[in-house]
Design a protein around this motif. Structure first.
Motif, PDB file in Angstrom:
ATOM      1  N   THR A 110      35.926  29.764 116.795  1.00 33.43           N
ATOM      2  CA  THR A 110      35.378  28.422 117.004  1.00 33.43           C
ATOM      3  C   THR A 110      33.895  28.361 116.696  1.00 33.43           C
ATOM      4  O   THR A 110      33.389  27.355 116.182  1.00 33.43           O
ATOM      5  N   PHE A 111      33.161  29.424 117.016  1.00 33.45           N
ATOM      6  CA  PHE A 111      31.703  29.396 116.862  1.00 33.45           C
ATOM      7  C   PHE A 111      31.256  29.675 115.434  1.00 33.45           C
ATOM      8  O   PHE A 111      30.099  29.415 115.086  1.00 33.45           O
ATOM      9  N   GLU A 112      32.133  30.234 114.619  1.00 33.80           N
ATOM     10  CA  GLU A 112      31.898  30.403 113.184  1.00 33.80           C
ATOM     11  C   GLU A 112      30.522  31.006 112.870  1.00 33.80           C
ATOM     12  O   GLU A 112      29.815  30.574 111.962  1.00 33.80           O
ATOM     13  N   GLY A 139      28.282  17.590 118.071  1.00 38.92           N
ATOM     14  CA  GLY A 139      28.716  18.778 117.352  1.00 38.92           C
ATOM     15  C   GLY A 139      28.784  20.013 118.228  1.00 38.92           C
ATOM     16  O   GLY A 139      28.619  21.140 117.742  1.00 38.92           O
ATOM     17  N   ALA A 140      29.029  19.827 119.526  1.00 42.38           N
ATOM     18  CA  ALA A 140      29.094  20.962 120.445  1.00 42.38           C
ATOM     19  C   ALA A 140      30.395  21.728 120.262  1.00 42.38           C
ATOM     20  O   ALA A 140      31.393  21.192 119.787  1.00 42.38           O
ATOM     21  N   ASP A 141      30.364  22.985 120.665  1.00 47.21           N
ATOM     22  CA  ASP A 141      31.527  23.846 120.517  1.00 47.21           C
ATOM     23  C   ASP A 141      32.462  23.776 121.723  1.00 47.21           C
ATOM     24  O   ASP A 141      33.658  24.055 121.599  1.00 47.21           O
ATOM     25  N   HIS A 160      34.402  33.452 125.623  1.00 47.34           N
ATOM     26  CA  HIS A 160      34.899  34.620 124.889  1.00 47.34           C
ATOM     27  C   HIS A 160      36.132  34.273 124.056  1.00 47.34           C
ATOM     28  O   HIS A 160      36.253  34.691 122.905  1.00 47.34           O
ATOM     29  N   VAL A 161      37.046  33.503 124.639  1.00 53.46           N
ATOM     30  CA  VAL A 161      38.277  33.159 123.930  1.00 53.46           C
ATOM     31  C   VAL A 161      37.984  32.290 122.711  1.00 53.46           C
ATOM     32  O   VAL A 161      38.531  32.502 121.626  1.00 53.46           O
ATOM     33  N   LEU A 162      37.113  31.293 122.877  1.00 51.02           N
ATOM     34  CA  LEU A 162      36.791  30.429 121.747  1.00 51.02           C
ATOM     35  C   LEU A 162      36.022  31.188 120.674  1.00 51.02           C
ATOM     36  O   LEU A 162      36.156  30.893 119.480  1.00 51.02           O
ATOM     37  N   GLY A 190      34.894  18.751 118.761  1.00 51.06           N
ATOM     38  CA  GLY A 190      35.398  17.420 118.486  1.00 51.06           C
ATOM     39  C   GLY A 190      35.758  16.638 119.736  1.00 51.06           C
ATOM     40  O   GLY A 190      36.089  15.458 119.665  1.00 51.06           O
ATOM     41  N   GLY A 191      35.733  17.307 120.911  1.00 52.66           N
ATOM     42  CA  GLY A 191      36.053  16.618 122.153  1.00 52.66           C
ATOM     43  C   GLY A 191      37.532  16.566 122.469  1.00 52.66           C
ATOM     44  O   GLY A 191      37.972  15.710 123.246  1.00 52.66           O
TER      45      GLY A 191
END
Length: 452
Positions: free
Chosen positions: A39-41, A94-96, A32-34, A119-120
């Motif tokens: 972040t998920f755009e 390319g994971a979130d 939820h925060v991301l 980006g890790g």
């Protein structure tokens, strides 16, 4: 509620402090925060989830996966892999979100949850604080927004993660390791299969110890916190060097051909000179921490390399590196970050690069590490005290001032609270080991009386 996140994620005794409910709730909160942070755009988010071999990692992984999927995040399970592998795959795929379940060097009953952003990269403090806030709001009654139908996340295994990570490690090596015999102590941890495979593919003759994890034996008398087995094995097998990892393999300590320890400062010194020679040490600077041995600083100054020191914790080293564009940094404990090839400390990569330097130069590890002389340094851990008062106790401040006057310009004192364990660390450095021990012992007694 006290702050859940320490310097390296959320840790505690699995199924007591770190429960399935907490792991699930933190995972939903993180999603939820991301999402709120953009972040998920607007796209369907994906997470990479890995763990070390601890038995508790099995149910905690299930909880994290359930939490993420229930929040609408697709999950790729990569299984047992090192922390830096999860960070790498989070970026490469390319994971979130990346999630690693491990308590690193802690004993088996502990476990932990560590989150990575796109980006890790480790999450910023403000995002961790926000995750805690959202988690606490839900825990006290505020409902989650829950997707249904096709909106829930899907879960799949990503078995290719092992080979993809090993290929990455081999691909960044400057030269092969043919002709070297290396002993690897895997701490019965997350790198038990990855590290031997990488060294073997790079051309080394590999001897392994501590490479049979059963879920219960991680870090048990082996690995980077217990070097005696590695020392003996290197001498017994006539190896050129030994490499020791911790449970999640984000750190690396080494042993030379005579069985003598090579710590993180010495490893950084060797790699700093190698990278400068190759034109890769940007700004001729290496980043360490306030725990870096004074001998390391002296050696770098002599070689014309600047040492920048940060607070203890590889996250602070990394922050400095990213902010100023530095290429190499790390801690005495063996967390070494080579920013061109990793977003976090990577014990396997560090070991490979150290071995590559030995192979390329034809010099022994002892000779290479001789670029710096370690000044005597004594570290005493004082458990079962109120670590939050270490910087505010008048009694402790007086004792530290007296110790500093006694040591003068030839030594120093550092007291700090552990970010991952309930204890205070007392470090004393002096020209004479007996003086360092005496001063450290006195200060430890004061910590017990003042903070106990």
């Amino acid at each position: 509620m006290g702050r859940l996140f320490g310097t390296d994620g959320v840790r505690g005794v699995a199924n007591a402090d770190l429960t399935a409910e907490l792991a699930l709730g933190l995972s939903v909160a993180a999603a939820h925060v991301l999402a709120e942070a953009g972040t998920f755009e607007g796209h369907r988010p994906t997470a990479v989830v890995g763990r070390d071999p601890r038995a508790s990692g099995e149910f905690l992984e299930a909880a994290v996966v359930a939490g993420l999927a229930s929040a609408g995040v697709d999950v790729l399970r990569v299984g047992v892999l090192p922390t830096p592998a999860v960070a790498y795959l989070t970026g490469a795929l390319g994971a979130d979100i990346g999630v690693m379940l491990s308590a690193s060097h802690n004993a088996m009953p502990d476990n932990g949850v560590k989150f990575f952003a796109r980006g890790g990269h480790k999450l910023a403090d403000e995002l961790e604080d926000r995750i805690e806030t959202v988690y606490e709001q839900h825990r006290t009654g505020e409902p989650w927004a829950r997707p249904t139908g096709a909106g829930v996340g899907r879960v799949s295994d990503y078995a290719e993660g092992f080979d993809r990570y090993v290929a990455h490690l081999i691909g960044v090596l400057p030269n092969r390791l043919d002709g070297l015999k290396v002993v690897l102590d895997e701490a019965h941890g997350a790198a038990a299969h990855v590290s031997p495979e990488a060294f073997a593919r790079a051309g080394a003759e590999v001897v392994t110890i501590g490479a049979e994890p059963d879920g219960l034996n991680i870090n048990e008398g082996c690995g980077s916190t217990h070097l005696s087995l590695l020392r003996a094995a290197v001498v017994e097998h006539g190896a050129d060097l030994g490499i020791a990892h911790d449970g999640d393999a984000d750190r690396c300590l080494a042993v030379d051909g005579a069985g003598e320890e090579i710590d993180g400062d010495q490893i950084l010194a060797v790699l700093a000179l190698a990278m400068r020679e190759a034109g890769q040490l940007r700004k001729d600077t290496v980043v360490g921490t306030v725990m870096s041995n004074l001998g390391f600083k002296i050696a770098m100054e002599r070689e014309g390399i600047q040492l920048v020191q940060t607070a203890v914790g590889d996250r602070y080293v990394l922050e400095s590196m990213k902010a100023e564009g530095y290429a190499l940094g790390g801690e005495q404990s063996g967390h070494v970050i080579v920013l061109d090839h990793a977003t976090t400390g990577d014990g396997t990569l560090t070991g490979l690069m150290l071995a590559a330097r030995v192979a390329a130069t034809g010099r022994s590890l002892a000779d290479l590490a001789g670029v710096m002389e370690r000044l005597p340094q004594v570290l005493v851990n004082v458990p079962d005290v109120d670590k939050s008062r270490v910087s505010t106790s008048p009694e402790l401040a007086t004792a530290v001032a007296e110790a500093e006057r006694e040591l003068g310009a030839t030594g120093r004192v550092l007291l700090r609270q552990s970010g991952t364990e309930p204890l205070v660390r007392v470090m004393v450095e002096a020209a004479d080991i007996e003086q360092a021990r005496a001063v450290a012992g006195r200060l430890a007694d004061v910590v017990k009386s003042a903070l106990g």
